[in-house]
Scaffold this motif. Structure first.
Motif, short mmCIF file in Angstrom:
data_model
loop_
_atom_site.label_atom_id
_atom_site.label_comp_id
_atom_site.label_asym_id
_atom_site.label_seq_id
_atom_site.Cartn_x
_atom_site.Cartn_y
_atom_site.Cartn_z
N VAL A 1 0.83 -1.20 0.00
CA VAL A 1 0.00 0.00 0.00
C VAL A 1 0.87 1.26 0.00
CG1 VAL A 1 -1.63 1.35 1.39
CG2 VAL A 1 -2.01 -1.09 1.05
N ASP A 2 1.95 1.25 0.78
CA ASP A 2 2.85 2.42 0.81
C ASP A 2 3.49 2.66 -0.55
OD1 ASP A 2 2.40 3.17 3.40
OD2 ASP A 2 4.09 2.07 4.24
N THR A 3 3.84 1.58 -1.25
CA THR A 3 4.41 1.71 -2.59
C THR A 3 3.40 2.32 -3.55
OG1 THR A 3 5.81 -0.25 -2.22
CG2 THR A 3 5.52 0.47 -4.49
N CYS A 4 2.18 1.83 -3.50
CA CYS A 4 1.11 2.38 -4.35
C CYS A 4 0.76 3.81 -3.97
CB CYS A 4 -0.13 1.50 -4.26
SG CYS A 4 0.09 -0.18 -4.87
N PHE A 5 0.83 4.10 -2.67
CA PHE A 5 0.50 5.42 -2.13
C PHE A 5 1.39 6.50 -2.74
CE2 PHE A 5 0.89 8.47 1.53
CZ PHE A 5 -0.39 8.99 1.43
N SER B 1 3.34 6.08 -5.39
CA SER B 1 3.29 5.99 -6.86
C SER B 1 2.08 6.72 -7.43
CB SER B 1 3.26 4.52 -7.29
OG SER B 1 4.44 3.84 -6.87
N THR B 2 1.12 7.01 -6.59
CA THR B 2 -0.07 7.73 -7.05
C THR B 2 0.23 9.19 -7.35
OG1 THR B 2 -1.51 6.28 -5.76
CG2 THR B 2 -2.43 8.39 -6.41
N ILE B 3 1.18 9.77 -6.62
CA ILE B 3 1.39 11.22 -6.75
C ILE B 3 2.79 11.61 -7.24
CG2 ILE B 3 -0.37 11.88 -5.07
CD1 ILE B 3 1.74 11.96 -2.93
N ILE B 4 3.84 10.90 -6.81
CA ILE B 4 5.20 11.33 -7.12
C ILE B 4 5.55 11.24 -8.61
CG2 ILE B 4 7.65 11.02 -6.59
CD1 ILE B 4 5.96 12.24 -4.36
N MET C 1 -6.88 11.65 -7.18
CA MET C 1 -7.55 11.89 -5.91
C MET C 1 -8.20 10.61 -5.39
SD MET C 1 -10.64 14.55 -5.06
CE MET C 1 -11.77 13.52 -5.99
N TYR C 2 -8.82 9.84 -6.29
CA TYR C 2 -9.47 8.60 -5.89
C TYR C 2 -8.48 7.63 -5.26
CZ TYR C 2 -11.50 3.94 -6.30
OH TYR C 2 -11.93 2.67 -6.02
N PHE C 3 -7.36 7.39 -5.94
CA PHE C 3 -6.38 6.43 -5.43
C PHE C 3 -5.65 6.95 -4.19
CE2 PHE C 3 -6.81 4.63 -9.73
CZ PHE C 3 -7.02 3.30 -9.38
N PHE C 4 -5.47 8.27 -4.11
CA PHE C 4 -4.83 8.84 -2.93
C PHE C 4 -5.69 8.59 -1.69
CE2 PHE C 4 -4.27 12.35 0.07
CZ PHE C 4 -2.91 12.22 0.35
N ILE C 5 -6.99 8.85 -1.79
CA ILE C 5 -7.91 8.61 -0.67
C ILE C 5 -7.97 7.11 -0.36
CG2 ILE C 5 -10.30 8.82 0.13
CD1 ILE C 5 -10.56 11.25 -1.73
N LEU C 6 -7.98 6.29 -1.40
CA LEU C 6 -8.04 4.83 -1.22
C LEU C 6 -6.86 4.32 -0.41
CD1 LEU C 6 -9.09 1.94 -1.92
CD2 LEU C 6 -7.74 2.11 -4.03
N PHE C 7 -5.65 4.68 -0.80
CA PHE C 7 -4.47 4.15 -0.13
C PHE C 7 -4.22 4.81 1.23
CE2 PHE C 7 -3.31 3.18 -4.66
CZ PHE C 7 -3.47 1.80 -4.52
N THR C 8 -4.70 6.04 1.40
CA THR C 8 -4.62 6.66 2.73
C THR C 8 -5.50 5.90 3.71
OG1 THR C 8 -4.24 8.85 1.75
CG2 THR C 8 -4.95 8.79 4.04
N GLY C 9 -6.73 5.58 3.28
CA GLY C 9 -7.62 4.80 4.13
C GLY C 9 -7.07 3.42 4.43
N LEU C 10 -6.48 2.78 3.43
CA LEU C 10 -5.89 1.46 3.65
C LEU C 10 -4.76 1.52 4.66
CD1 LEU C 10 -5.83 -0.08 0.06
CD2 LEU C 10 -6.86 -1.11 2.09
N ASP C 11 -3.95 2.57 4.60
CA ASP C 11 -2.88 2.73 5.59
C ASP C 11 -3.44 2.75 7.00
OD1 ASP C 11 -0.21 2.66 4.95
OD2 ASP C 11 -0.13 4.70 4.19
N MET C 12 -4.47 3.55 7.22
CA MET C 12 -5.05 3.67 8.55
C MET C 12 -5.67 2.36 9.03
SD MET C 12 -6.75 7.48 8.61
CE MET C 12 -7.76 7.22 7.15
N PHE C 13 -6.40 1.69 8.14
CA PHE C 13 -7.07 0.44 8.54
C PHE C 13 -6.05 -0.68 8.79
CE2 PHE C 13 -10.83 2.22 6.12
CZ PHE C 13 -11.54 2.51 7.27
N SER D 1 -13.44 6.09 -0.72
CA SER D 1 -12.87 6.79 -1.87
C SER D 1 -13.92 7.06 -2.94
CB SER D 1 -11.71 5.97 -2.45
OG SER D 1 -11.04 6.69 -3.45
N LEU D 2 -14.77 6.08 -3.19
CA LEU D 2 -15.84 6.27 -4.17
C LEU D 2 -16.82 7.37 -3.74
CD1 LEU D 2 -16.77 2.63 -5.26
CD2 LEU D 2 -15.84 4.44 -6.71
N LEU D 3 -17.10 7.41 -2.44
CA LEU D 3 -18.02 8.42 -1.91
C LEU D 3 -17.47 9.82 -2.15
CD1 LEU D 3 -20.51 9.23 -0.24
CD2 LEU D 3 -19.12 8.91 1.82
N HIS D 4 -16.21 10.05 -1.77
CA HIS D 4 -15.61 11.38 -1.93
C HIS D 4 -15.48 11.75 -3.41
CE1 HIS D 4 -14.79 12.23 2.23
NE2 HIS D 4 -14.15 11.08 2.39
#
Length: 322
Positions: free
Chosen positions: A69-73, A75-78, A101-113, A156-159
């Motif tokens: 998830v951190d790798t994808c996180f 890779s979404t923005i850099i 924005m969708y993938f950034f929110i997705l992987f941020t949530g995955l990090d927390m969970f 992520s879909l909601l936002h």
């Protein structure tokens, strides 16, 4: 352009860190180095755990998911940021911005969970050691990761769907280096009350909720450790939590730092610089925290490197054979 029609918006401008041309090579080199370290470090953790049967346990199963998830996180923005610097362009398409924005929110949530699930794993391991293998069975571990993905995808879909209903005027400059949800909402020229409400309620349930779960798990862990009579037993029990606790502290401290800096100052540049801590620095440091403070990971990395070296020698020897 019709202010009430967002179909006319085809692209946004990511302003990034600095408009000074002489600083762009320095920023490019710095972020490229951090990105490569992040990707290499997390992939190394995944390969080491996957190749070592001794590490096929729930704790390291969740760790490999976190590394992925951190790798994808990052890779979404850099990569997009590096591409814009290299091409001297600040443009990102409307579809590209929404996707980022969708993938950034997705992987941020995955990090927390995932950090919450890892705290629960440590809670079971320390507070219920005799039942650990029964409770944390492969089916439950897979189910926990699946639930993390489902909740993150839904959030992520909601936002994203809420942003898609917004209208954007001629002001399409995003004072950030990626398409961040709050910045997108601020750029909209239509009513954003519902978006703000959804964003705040989601932050309460999906950010504060996991944090409370982590605090509860560690309160039980501390209580259980205090009940251990020997100092060596206490140290051994606590040492299994230090890496995870360090990662949790780093993630939440940097995230809270960004939040408080954004509320304390209106400077978009300060908020952008602060965001680097949890979007780039934290994923980069996680592999070092787990590898340097974890004896099992260090031994697995050594075995993996020796195995790769041995395979290289065998291949070289076979090539030299007539």
């Amino acid at each position: 352009m019709d202010p009430g029609n967002n179909t006319g918006i085809s692209e946004f401008q990511l302003l990034g860190f600095s408009k000074k041309p002489e600083l762009q090579p320095l920023i490019f080199g710095l972020f490229l180095s951090m990105y490569l370290i992040t990707v290499f470090g997390n992939l190394l953790i995944i390969l080491a755990v996957s190749s070592d049967t001794h590490l096929h346990t729930p704790m390291y199963f969740f760790l490999t998911n976190l590394s992925f998830v951190d790798t994808c996180f990052t890779s979404t923005i850099i990569p997009k940021m590096l591409w814009n610097i290299q091409t001297q362009s600040k443009v990102i398409t409307y579809a590209g911005c929404i996707t980022q924005m969708y993938f950034f929110i997705l992987f941020t949530g995955l990090d927390m969970f995932l950090l919450t699930v890892m705290a629960y794993d440590r809670f079971v391991a320390i507070c219920h050691p005799l039942h650990y293998t029964v409770i944390m069975n492969p089916r439950l571990c897979g189910l926990l990761v699946l639930v993390c993905w489902i909740l993150s995808v839904f959030d992520s879909l909601l936002h994203t769907s809420m942003v898609l209903r917004l209208s954007f005027c001629t002001e399409v400059e995003i004072p950030h280096f990626f398409c961040e949800l709050n910045q997108m909402i601020q750029l909209a020229c239509s009513d954003t009350f519902l978006n703000n409400m959804v964003m705040y309620f989601a932050a309460m349930f999906l950010a504060i909720g996991p944090f409370i779960g982590i605090l509860y798990s560690y309160s039980k862990i501390v209580s259980s450790i205090c009940g251990i009579s020997s100092a060596q037993g206490k140290y051994k029990a606590f040492s299994t939590c230090t890496s995870h606790l360090s990662v949790v502290s780093l993630f939440y401290c940097t995230s809270l730092g960004v939040y408080f800096s954004s509320t304390a100052t209106k400077s978009s540049h300060s908020n952008t610089v602060a965001s680097v801590m949890y979007t780039v620095v934290t994923p980069m440091l996680n592999p070092f925290i787990y590898s340097l403070r974890n004896k099992d990971i260090k031994e697995a990395l050594m075995r993996f490197s020796r195995m790769r070296a041995l395979k290289g020698i065998i291949v070289l020897a076979l090539r030299k054979c007539p």
